[in-house]
Design a protein around this motif. Structure first.
Motif, PDB file in Angstrom:
ATOM      1  N   LEU A  16      46.692  31.874  51.816  1.00 55.03           N
ATOM      2  CA  LEU A  16      48.115  32.137  52.041  1.00 55.03           C
ATOM      3  C   LEU A  16      48.481  32.087  53.522  1.00 55.03           C
ATOM      4  N   THR A  17      47.567  32.498  54.398  1.00 53.07           N
ATOM      5  CA  THR A  17      47.806  32.366  55.837  1.00 53.07           C
ATOM      6  C   THR A  17      47.889  30.887  56.221  1.00 53.07           C
ATOM      7  N   THR A  18      46.976  30.095  55.687  1.00 48.34           N
ATOM      8  CA  THR A  18      47.004  28.658  55.948  1.00 48.34           C
ATOM      9  C   THR A  18      48.293  28.042  55.417  1.00 48.34           C
ATOM     10  N   ALA A  19      48.703  28.463  54.227  1.00 46.09           N
ATOM     11  CA  ALA A  19      49.898  27.897  53.597  1.00 46.09           C
ATOM     12  C   ALA A  19      51.164  28.216  54.380  1.00 46.09           C
ATOM     13  N   THR A  20      51.273  29.433  54.910  1.00 48.64           N
ATOM     14  CA  THR A  20      52.501  29.772  55.641  1.00 48.64           C
ATOM     15  C   THR A  20      52.575  29.003  56.952  1.00 48.64           C
ATOM     16  N   ILE A  21      51.455  28.824  57.633  1.00 50.13           N
ATOM     17  CA  ILE A  21      51.458  28.003  58.852  1.00 50.13           C
ATOM     18  C   ILE A  21      51.802  26.556  58.492  1.00 50.13           C
ATOM     19  N   ALA A  22      51.268  26.066  57.386  1.00 50.33           N
ATOM     20  CA  ALA A  22      51.572  24.707  56.942  1.00 50.33           C
ATOM     21  C   ALA A  22      53.061  24.544  56.665  1.00 50.33           C
ATOM     22  N   THR A  40      47.125  16.522  58.981  1.00 54.19           N
ATOM     23  CA  THR A  40      46.290  17.357  58.111  1.00 54.19           C
ATOM     24  C   THR A  40      45.337  18.200  58.944  1.00 54.19           C
ATOM     25  N   ASN A  41      44.897  17.680  60.082  1.00 53.08           N
ATOM     26  CA  ASN A  41      43.965  18.418  60.931  1.00 53.08           C
ATOM     27  C   ASN A  41      44.555  19.738  61.426  1.00 53.08           C
ATOM     28  N   ASN A  42      45.891  19.777  61.647  1.00 51.47           N
ATOM     29  CA  ASN A  42      46.531  21.042  62.016  1.00 51.47           C
ATOM     30  C   ASN A  42      46.272  22.104  60.955  1.00 51.47           C
ATOM     31  N   ILE A  43      46.419  21.685  59.701  1.00 58.23           N
ATOM     32  CA  ILE A  43      46.300  22.611  58.569  1.00 58.23           C
ATOM     33  C   ILE A  43      44.844  23.030  58.387  1.00 58.23           C
ATOM     34  N   VAL A  44      43.933  22.086  58.576  1.00 57.95           N
ATOM     35  CA  VAL A  44      42.510  22.420  58.485  1.00 57.95           C
ATOM     36  C   VAL A  44      42.124  23.412  59.585  1.00 57.95           C
ATOM     37  N   ALA A  45      42.630  23.184  60.799  1.00 54.15           N
ATOM     38  CA  ALA A  45      42.345  24.108  61.905  1.00 54.15           C
ATOM     39  C   ALA A  45      42.905  25.493  61.620  1.00 54.15           C
ATOM     40  N   ALA A  46      44.093  25.554  61.001  1.00 53.29           N
ATOM     41  CA  ALA A  46      44.673  26.844  60.623  1.00 53.29           C
ATOM     42  C   ALA A  46      43.769  27.566  59.631  1.00 53.29           C
ATOM     43  N   ALA A  47      43.217  26.818  58.675  1.00 52.76           N
ATOM     44  CA  ALA A  47      42.334  27.425  57.674  1.00 52.76           C
ATOM     45  C   ALA A  47      41.066  27.974  58.302  1.00 52.76           C
ATOM     46  N   VAL A  48      40.483  27.210  59.222  1.00 48.68           N
ATOM     47  CA  VAL A  48      39.278  27.678  59.914  1.00 48.68           C
ATOM     48  C   VAL A  48      39.585  28.959  60.692  1.00 48.68           C
ATOM     49  N   GLY A  49      40.715  28.977  61.401  1.00 48.12           N
ATOM     50  CA  GLY A  49      41.098  30.178  62.127  1.00 48.12           C
ATOM     51  C   GLY A  49      41.371  31.342  61.201  1.00 48.12           C
ATOM     52  N   MET A  74      39.981  32.140  58.546  1.00 47.96           N
ATOM     53  CA  MET A  74      38.746  32.751  58.062  1.00 47.96           C
ATOM     54  C   MET A  74      38.278  33.862  58.995  1.00 47.96           C
ATOM     55  N   GLU A  75      38.805  33.858  60.223  1.00 52.33           N
ATOM     56  CA  GLU A  75      38.513  34.936  61.167  1.00 52.33           C
ATOM     57  C   GLU A  75      39.661  35.936  61.235  1.00 52.33           C
ATOM     58  N   SER A  76      40.886  35.441  61.469  1.00 52.99           N
ATOM     59  CA  SER A  76      42.036  36.329  61.581  1.00 52.99           C
ATOM     60  C   SER A  76      43.315  35.514  61.503  1.00 52.99           C
ATOM     61  N   GLU A  77      44.412  36.198  61.226  1.00 55.99           N
ATOM     62  CA  GLU A  77      45.715  35.535  61.214  1.00 55.99           C
ATOM     63  C   GLU A  77      46.056  34.984  62.601  1.00 55.99           C
ATOM     64  N   ALA A  78      45.785  35.767  63.623  1.00 56.98           N
ATOM     65  CA  ALA A  78      46.101  35.343  64.991  1.00 56.98           C
ATOM     66  C   ALA A  78      45.301  34.111  65.378  1.00 56.98           C
ATOM     67  N   LYS A  79      44.040  34.057  64.979  1.00 59.69           N
ATOM     68  CA  LYS A  79      43.219  32.890  65.303  1.00 59.69           C
ATOM     69  C   LYS A  79      43.704  31.661  64.551  1.00 59.69           C
ATOM     70  N   ALA A  80      44.236  31.845  63.349  1.00 59.48           N
ATOM     71  CA  ALA A  80      44.822  30.721  62.614  1.00 59.48           C
ATOM     72  C   ALA A  80      45.974  30.114  63.408  1.00 59.48           C
ATOM     73  N   VAL A  81      46.774  30.973  64.040  1.00 58.84           N
ATOM     74  CA  VAL A  81      47.919  30.515  64.834  1.00 58.84           C
ATOM     75  C   VAL A  81      47.453  29.703  66.038  1.00 58.84           C
ATOM     76  N   THR A  82      46.544  30.235  66.828  1.00 58.19           N
ATOM     77  CA  THR A  82      46.143  29.559  68.064  1.00 58.19           C
ATOM     78  C   THR A  82      45.345  28.289  67.800  1.00 58.19           C
ATOM     79  N   MET A  83      44.509  28.300  66.761  1.00 65.05           N
ATOM     80  CA  MET A  83      43.738  27.098  66.476  1.00 65.05           C
ATOM     81  C   MET A  83      44.634  25.981  65.958  1.00 65.05           C
ATOM     82  N   ALA A  84      45.613  26.318  65.116  1.00 67.24           N
ATOM     83  CA  ALA A  84      46.542  25.301  64.627  1.00 67.24           C
ATOM     84  C   ALA A  84      47.368  24.733  65.770  1.00 67.24           C
TER      85      ALA A  84
END
Length: 236
Positions: free
Chosen positions: A178-184, A204-213, A215-225
């Motif tokens: 759901l974190t990945t989906a909202t960033i997407a 698509t790589n933006n979304i994949v990077a969000a998913a990887v982030g 897996m650690e935290s919501e904030a990391k999903a933001v910065t990695m994307a």
């Protein structure tokens, strides 16, 4: 094969050694974060997604980010993104006290995104990985660029609804998906909205990077994307 497996294992250890961050953002912060977005006449909000505020913070940071032509490598991009994010009050609330800077392993991942790091990762259930595979496919579909945002946004909301109702997913699975989906969703709004920034490109790589982030935290999903989007656009 053994070399590739070991590589993924090392990268996973670099990325996911920290505990998940479940910090929530106040209603006041959520409202502030969406204010600029509504001026574009595109509204990607989905209050049904408990992680929707993460997407709002991501979008706000995209709007405010000043892109630098002097960035010569992935480390410069990451440093600029994190410096910018940590000056933002909404991001600081999201990050809490447990945000860890993007690691060298994560930088290497951003520079050469491999979806198998997510889709083959045992931290997520098989069902969660299939949900993410489906989400990634929506952005790589040949007709993505031609789709009107309202229709595309509604399809994403339908996806999120199905994830919320899926009893085969545990709470961690749902947080990541759901974190990945909202960033997407907010990334698609930026991509399809008026006046989009030429120095940022959705892939698509933006979304994949969000998913990887995620897996650690919501904030990391933001910065990695964000870092992947800028790096991808810059062609560094």
């Amino acid at each position: 094969m053994i070399k590739n497996t070991l590589g993924l294992a090392v990268l996973a250890l670099c990325m996911f050694s920290c505990s998940p961050d479940t910090t929530e953002i106040s209603n006041e912060t959520q409202t502030k974060g969406i204010s600029k977005l509504l001026k574009t006449e595109i509204n990607p909000e989905n209050p049904a997604n408990p992680y929707d505020s993460t997407g709002k913070v991501y979008y706000q940071l995209l709007l405010e980010m000043n892109y630098g032509s002097a960035w010569s490598n992935i480390h410069d991009v990451v440093s600029a993104v994190e410096s910018h994010a940590l000056l933002n009050d909404e991001f600081k609330i999201l990050a809490g006290k447990s945000y860890f800077a993007i690691s060298q392993g994560q930088e290497e991942f951003i520079a050469g995104v491999d979806s198998n790091v997510v889709l083959g990762n045992p931290q997520l259930s098989v069902v969660a990985r299939e949900h993410l595979r489906f989400l990634f496919s929506k952005f790589s579909a040949p007709d993505y660029t031609q789709q009107e945002f309202d229709l595309f946004c509604n399809s994403l909301k339908g996806f999120e609804h199905n994830v919320l109702l899926d009893v085969k997913l545990n709470s961690y699975d749902k947080k990541v998906v759901l974190t990945t989906a909202t960033i997407a969703r907010y990334a698609a709004a930026r991509d399809k909205g008026k006046g989009k920034d030429k120095d940022w490109r959705l892939s698509t790589n933006n979304i994949v990077a969000a998913a990887v982030g995620a897996m650690e935290s919501e904030a990391k999903a933001v910065t990695m994307a964000m870092a992947e989007g800028i790096y991808n656009a810059g062609g560094i």
